[in-house]
Design an enzyme around this catalytic site. Structure first.
Site, PDB file in Angstrom:
ATOM      1  N   CYS A   1       0.869  -1.174   0.000  1.00 11.90           N
ATOM      2  CA  CYS A   1       0.000   0.000   0.000  1.00 11.90           C
ATOM      3  C   CYS A   1       0.904   1.221   0.000  1.00 11.90           C
ATOM      4  O   CYS A   1       1.565   1.516   0.994  1.00 11.90           O
ATOM      5  CB  CYS A   1      -0.908   0.011   1.235  1.00 11.90           C
TER       6      CYS A   1
ATOM      7  N   GLU B   1      -3.126   1.139  -6.889  1.00 10.51           N
ATOM      8  CA  GLU B   1      -2.033   0.226  -7.201  1.00 10.51           C
ATOM      9  C   GLU B   1      -1.771   0.305  -8.695  1.00 10.51           C
ATOM     10  O   GLU B   1      -2.687   0.606  -9.477  1.00 10.51           O
ATOM     11  CB  GLU B   1      -2.375  -1.214  -6.781  1.00 10.51           C
TER      12      GLU B   1
END
Length: 274
Positions: free
Chosen positions: A2, A114
């Site tokens: 993350c 992402e």
């Protein structure tokens, strides 16, 4: 992993969602659609209120700095590299072990970003090698529009260069726990027909650990310190609860910020291998 997420919920809304008993209006953060490492973030945690007679843990909404600095660190220079902690080893790593046992939090998010990379790049990344330029960003978010509660740990660090009464003498920092990415298909009847990756694992081999509401209280409870009991809470959530869609490559620049970063694109801006 993350490395970037969005957090646009108002503090008063977060307080209601997470059953917060105390939060300071002066610590209110503006909505942030491009939360990057070393930024200040909202976190839900339980600890006694400073200087209160009653020392019971109180659920609070606090502001932390993303990028954990261990209490024993000589300087905060490595904070930007400590944004994630692997859930499989967090209980044994010196930088994270004490925080895992005593200082856990939830980091509210709309979802996280992402970047899809090619097969060769990903192979190098999984071996710990530096990868090439990121490609198409995707936004991963709950399919029902609910808040995403990222499992986190936090720590306090004392800056030895400042006097004790200096307002910046103490740093409160945090890391996001990660786990293996989900391999099963995304939620939604049309997910399989859409171009691009079909699962989180096709985007990146790791993902932030999202805790469902039924685990929030147990995770936040500072009375729970047994590593084995805590590790039992780290199972990934049920599959099929999130969706992912391509967003503008403008999100790759941390200087860009605004709700337009979450707008769903009809197709990726850059070609991928899918």
């Amino acid at each position: 992993m993350c490395g970037r997420y969005a957090a646009s919920r108002r503090p008063e809304d977060l307080a209601g969602l997470f059953g917060v008993e105390k939060w300071e209006p002066e610590e209110t953060l503006a909505p942030d659609w491009n939360v990057a490492p070393t930024k200040s973030v909202h976190a839900v945690l339980e600890r006694p209120v400073k200087d209160a007679v009653d020392r019971r843990p109180v659920r609070q909404l606090r502001v932390l700095r993303w990028g954990l600095v261990p209490s024993w660190a000589k300087s905060p220079e490595g904070a930007a590299k400590m944004i994630n902690a692997r859930s499989e080893t967090v209980h044994e790593k010196p930088s994270f072990r004490r925080a895992f046992e005593a200082r856990r939090c939830l980091l509210p998010a709309d979802g996280y970003y992402e970047w899809v990379t090619g097969a060769q790049e990903r192979e190098l990344e999984e071996k710990g090698r530096r990868k090439r330029t990121r490609k198409q960003p995707y936004f991963v978010t709950p399919s029902d529009g609910s808040v995403m509660a990222l499992a986190g740990i936090y720590e306090f660090w004392r800056d030895p260069t400042l006097p004790p009464d200096h307002p910046q003498a103490w740093w409160a920092t945090c890391s996001v726990l990660t786990t293996e990415a989900e391999t099963r298909p995304f939620a939604g009847p049309d997910a399989a027909a859409e171009p691009g990756p079909r699962s989180l694992a096709e985007i990146h081999p790791r993902m932030p650990l999202v805790l469902p509401p039924e685990r929030w209280s147990a995770w936040l409870d500072p009375a729970t310190t047994d590593p084995a009991e805590l590790r039992s809470l780290l199972a990934p959530p049920p599959a099929g609860l999130v969706r992912a869609y391509p967003v503008t490559t403008a999100v790759s620049d941390v200087r860009n910020n605004g709700p337009e970063l979450l707008a769903e694109l009809p197709a990726p801006e850059e070609s991928t291998l899918f």
